[in-house]
Design an enzyme around this catalytic site. Structure first.
Site, mmCIF file in Angstrom:
data_model
loop_
_atom_site.group_PDB
_atom_site.id
_atom_site.type_symbol
_atom_site.label_atom_id
_atom_site.label_comp_id
_atom_site.label_asym_id
_atom_site.label_seq_id
_atom_site.Cartn_x
_atom_site.Cartn_y
_atom_site.Cartn_z
ATOM 1 N N ASP A 42 30.190 42.203 43.820
ATOM 2 C CA ASP A 42 30.588 41.586 42.558
ATOM 3 C C ASP A 42 30.367 40.091 42.674
ATOM 4 O O ASP A 42 30.576 39.493 43.734
ATOM 5 C CB ASP A 42 32.042 41.919 42.198
ATOM 6 N N ASP B 106 39.768 42.449 35.191
ATOM 7 C CA ASP B 106 40.278 41.839 36.419
ATOM 8 C C ASP B 106 41.629 41.211 36.097
ATOM 9 O O ASP B 106 41.712 40.165 35.454
ATOM 10 C CB ASP B 106 39.276 40.788 36.896
ATOM 11 N N GLU C 43 44.981 39.828 37.884
ATOM 12 C CA GLU C 43 45.496 39.409 39.194
ATOM 13 C C GLU C 43 46.317 38.140 39.036
ATOM 14 O O GLU C 43 46.632 37.724 37.924
ATOM 15 C CB GLU C 43 44.348 39.197 40.171
#
Length: 275
Positions: free
Chosen positions: A73, A162, A164
């Protein structure tokens, strides 16, 4: 509108002019404030997880014998990527950062995303969540409009969220576990409604426990992309009995971070097809 604003037409007019003159601002009775994207170029999948949870090594390739597909990634942080070199080194799939919040698009997205496909990799896009700035639905729509759409044909993976640690402050973006769970659900349901595919959720077990209360809500609907930089994958978040992707290392000399798909390349191909 406040009572003061209702009684003072000149102030309302001045605020309207300010709104036109200052894009990406919210104008109200107080001073205008701009959304902060100052760290967006360096906000990558796992950048904050590595800061908060550390790196404890990684798996030996021999431990993963049995056909797990290798992938990478990347984000704007890596700049232009030599995908032919990555493919020659064994990469078979890639995820590329497209967007953050509703005000940032990676300047290297097109080269990275299209270049991966040209090199023969199955590729997908991911969105860095900013629950502090706008709704999950608004960010899903922004993501879709700026590279996160899924395409038929077997070469595009579903978009990934994503979610986080907050690089700008409170780890959970000032949200309670219930509110964070609702925000993720808002993003996921919007992506599903627009793309007819379930978004992949990227996270770490520690963050998930801390910021969602370890909700099991998404285990039956959204594939898991788990970040953990250690010899073994360890505990999964509630609701999932397996991960689809394991991000096991950060910047290992090849472009971007390193991941294993939980199965051979045929399973990656099936995910891209929607099987």
């Amino acid at each position: 509108m406040s009572r003061i604003e209702r009684g003072r037409r000149p102030l309302r007019t001045a605020l309207a002019v300010a709104a036109m003159a200052l894009p990406w601002t919210v104008v109200n009775a107080g001073p205008a404030t701009a959304a902060d994207y100052s760290k967006a170029a360096d906000d990558t999948a796992g950048s904050q997880i590595a800061v908060h949870e550390g790196v404890q090594g990684g798996p030996a390739r021999a431990d993963l014998a049995g056909g797990q597909a290798l992938g990478h990634d990347v984000s704007g942080h890596q700049g232009p990527v030599d995908w032919a070199k990555a493919a020659a080194s064994g990469a078979q799939f890639a995820y590329v950062k497209a967007t953050e919040g509703t005000g940032y698009v990676s300047p290297h997205f097109a080269q990275q995303y299209n270049g991966a496909q040209k090199a023969g990799l199955i590729r997908g896009a991911y969105h860095f969540a900013r629950p502090d700035l706008s709704s999950g639905a608004a960010q899903a729509e922004y993501f879709i409009a700026h590279g996160g759409a899924w395409r038929k044909g077997g070469t595009t993976l579903p978009g990934a969220l994503d979610v986080e640690y907050n690089p700008y402050g409170d780890a959970c973006y000032g949200k309670s576990p219930a509110d964070m769970t609702a925000w993720i659900a808002d993003f996921a349901s919007t992506y599903l409604a627009k793309q007819h595919r379930s978004a992949i959720i990227y996270t770490s077990t520690s963050w998930w426990k801390r910021c969602t209360g370890n909700t099991a809500r998404f285990g039956d609907t959204n594939p898991l992309w788990l970040a953990r930089y250690a010899p073994a994958i360890g505990e999964l978040p509630a609701g999932w009995d397996k991960q689809s992707i394991w991000q096991f290392a950060r910047d290992g000399g090849l472009p971007g971070d390193q991941n294993y798909y939980n199965g051979p390349i045929s399973r990656v191909q099936a995910l891209a097809r929607g099987a």
